[in-house]
Design a protein around this motif. Structure first.
Motif, PDB file in Angstrom:
ATOM      1  N   LEU A  43     -20.813 -16.173  11.044  1.00 45.67           N
ATOM      2  CA  LEU A  43     -19.858 -17.208  10.644  1.00 45.67           C
ATOM      3  C   LEU A  43     -19.872 -18.380  11.616  1.00 45.67           C
ATOM      4  O   LEU A  43     -19.987 -19.538  11.200  1.00 45.67           O
ATOM      5  CB  LEU A  43     -18.466 -16.590  10.563  1.00 45.67           C
ATOM      6  CG  LEU A  43     -17.361 -17.369   9.846  1.00 45.67           C
ATOM      7  CD1 LEU A  43     -17.792 -17.777   8.447  1.00 45.67           C
ATOM      8  CD2 LEU A  43     -16.092 -16.535   9.782  1.00 45.67           C
ATOM      9  N   SER A  52     -23.338 -23.314   5.408  1.00 41.71           N
ATOM     10  CA  SER A  52     -22.636 -22.113   4.975  1.00 41.71           C
ATOM     11  C   SER A  52     -23.394 -20.865   5.417  1.00 41.71           C
ATOM     12  O   SER A  52     -24.619 -20.883   5.526  1.00 41.71           O
ATOM     13  CB  SER A  52     -22.483 -22.105   3.454  1.00 41.71           C
ATOM     14  OG  SER A  52     -21.838 -23.275   3.014  1.00 41.71           O
ATOM     15  N   TYR A  70     -14.682 -13.085   5.304  1.00 40.63           N
ATOM     16  CA  TYR A  70     -13.406 -13.608   4.805  1.00 40.63           C
ATOM     17  C   TYR A  70     -12.246 -13.033   5.616  1.00 40.63           C
ATOM     18  O   TYR A  70     -11.322 -13.752   6.021  1.00 40.63           O
ATOM     19  CB  TYR A  70     -13.241 -13.260   3.324  1.00 40.63           C
ATOM     20  CG  TYR A  70     -12.153 -14.051   2.640  1.00 40.63           C
ATOM     21  CD1 TYR A  70     -12.440 -15.244   1.996  1.00 40.63           C
ATOM     22  CD2 TYR A  70     -10.831 -13.618   2.655  1.00 40.63           C
ATOM     23  CE1 TYR A  70     -11.439 -15.980   1.374  1.00 40.63           C
ATOM     24  CE2 TYR A  70      -9.831 -14.345   2.042  1.00 40.63           C
ATOM     25  CZ  TYR A  70     -10.142 -15.528   1.398  1.00 40.63           C
ATOM     26  OH  TYR A  70      -9.147 -16.249   0.799  1.00 40.63           O
ATOM     27  N   LEU A 289     -16.653 -20.761   2.882  1.00 43.35           N
ATOM     28  CA  LEU A 289     -17.861 -19.938   2.908  1.00 43.35           C
ATOM     29  C   LEU A 289     -18.969 -20.468   2.014  1.00 43.35           C
ATOM     30  O   LEU A 289     -20.143 -20.144   2.222  1.00 43.35           O
ATOM     31  CB  LEU A 289     -17.520 -18.496   2.513  1.00 43.35           C
ATOM     32  CG  LEU A 289     -16.544 -17.772   3.455  1.00 43.35           C
ATOM     33  CD1 LEU A 289     -16.231 -16.383   2.929  1.00 43.35           C
ATOM     34  CD2 LEU A 289     -17.107 -17.689   4.863  1.00 43.35           C
TER      35      LEU A 289
END
Length: 349
Positions: A43, A52, A70, A289
């Motif tokens: 991430l 992304s 997430y 994302l």
């Protein structure tokens, strides 16, 4: 070459945006630093590099990786001011993309442990929405979503809570997470509670699984809208049913490709759904994302599916009609769509 109108100036409604997934990348990185959260390298490397993370959720391992990212992002939302910032910035991004109405989707149970419990969490979210509406002028409401990975009794509790706060800005009830897990009918009582309380039924279906999951949403949950619904394109009879009943599908082209549901943007069956008369509301899903927000979904329709400006205007109208916006706001947005398509594109005057 034909000049085209700016889609960021096209008035529209945004009906499929998840709460944590709406966050700006820079905000996530700042909040992680503020709270001392170590985000997964996949991430931080992606967001720091301005792109992304690589995602593919067509198998359960891939979905687990997506959900892990997430959940890591959500863990950075720890204080009321974090919630206020997220909501304000989501509204600012939507306004920049021409949205006049936003229904943001949230499962408050996910934020409850850090915000003092389920009821305080929902009240903090709704207070943030109220403040943002006053400060930005964007029409904004909340869609409370149950998690199909949790027990159906939890969904009933959430449905009762959502109904209790219908006069504070909750307009719908959803069902999210991996649609390959849990049957829609297991959640039928929760959705009955929500519908009896005047909330829209807007479960996810027809993304990671096929047309049967869309039918289940219609048959078992009396869906007013379908989150995604793109796999309905594989069943002509189902397409006709959606069109005849004017069930809006909240289609998120960029996320469909990012998650591996379709290989390329041109493979998303936008044209099939549109030509069949199924109302569509393009959505960004989780721009944190997937890397693209609302206007970019309209650009996908234009670039990869040949949608004319008139057809893009109709997509915008369909998003407005499928929303829970009051009639006066709908009328204002629809009038704005007419003005957009009636205007002469730059360079043609």
């Amino acid at each position: 070459m034909e000049r085209v109108r700016d889609v960021t100036e096209l008035p529209k409604a945004h009906l499929h945006l998840h709460f944590t997934g709406s966050m700006r990348p820079a905000t996530l990185l700042e909040l992680a630093d503020k709270h001392g959260v170590r985000l997964p390298d996949a991430l931080t490397d992606a967001l720091s590099g301005g792109h992304s993370p690589k995602l593919r959720a067509t198998d359960e391992r891939g979905w687990f990786r997506f959900q892990r990212l997430y959940d890591a992002a959500r863990s950075c939302l720890r204080e009321p001011e974090d919630i206020q910032r997220l909501v304000r910035e989501a509204a600012e991004e939507d306004l920049r993309d021409g949205s006049g109405w936003l229904e943001i989707q949230v499962d408050p149970t996910s934020y409850a442990p850090r915000l003092g419990g389920l009821i305080p969490a929902l009240e903090i979210i709704l207070d943030a929405v109220d403040t943002t509406v006053r400060e930005t002028g964007l029409g904004m409401r909340v869609l409370v979503a149950a998690n199909r990975m949790k027990h159906p009794l939890d969904a009933r509790t959430l449905a009762r809570l959502a109904v209790r706060y219908a006069d504070r800005g909750v307009v719908g009830f959803g069902l999210s997470n991996d649609e390959r897990r849990g049957m829609a009918r297991d959640f039928d009582r929760a959705f009955a509670i929500a519908r009896d309380g005047g909330l829209l039924s807007a479960p996810h279906g027809g993304e990671l699984t096929g047309p049967a999951s869309v039918r289940d949403c219609l048959d078992d949950l009396a869906a007013d809208r379908i989150g995604h619904g793109v796999r309905a394109a594989e069943d002509p009879r189902l397409l006709k049913r959606l069109a005849d009943r004017q069930i809006t599908c909240e289609v998120c082209p960029a996320s469909n490709v990012a998650l591996g549901v379709y290989e390329k943007p041109q493979d998303v069956p936008l044209r099939t759904l549109f030509d069949a008369g199924v109302p569509l509301a393009l959505g960004a899903d989780d721009p944190l994302l997937f890397g693209s927000r609302l206007a970019a979904q309209y650009e996908i329709a234009r670039r990869y599916h040949g949608f004319t400006d008139a057809e893009l205007a109709e997509l915008a109208r369909q998003s407005v009609r499928g929303s829970a916006a009051p009639e006066d706001i709908k009328a204002k947005l629809l009038s704005g769509v007419d003005a957009w398509i009636g205007a002469v594109p730059p360079g043609e005057d």
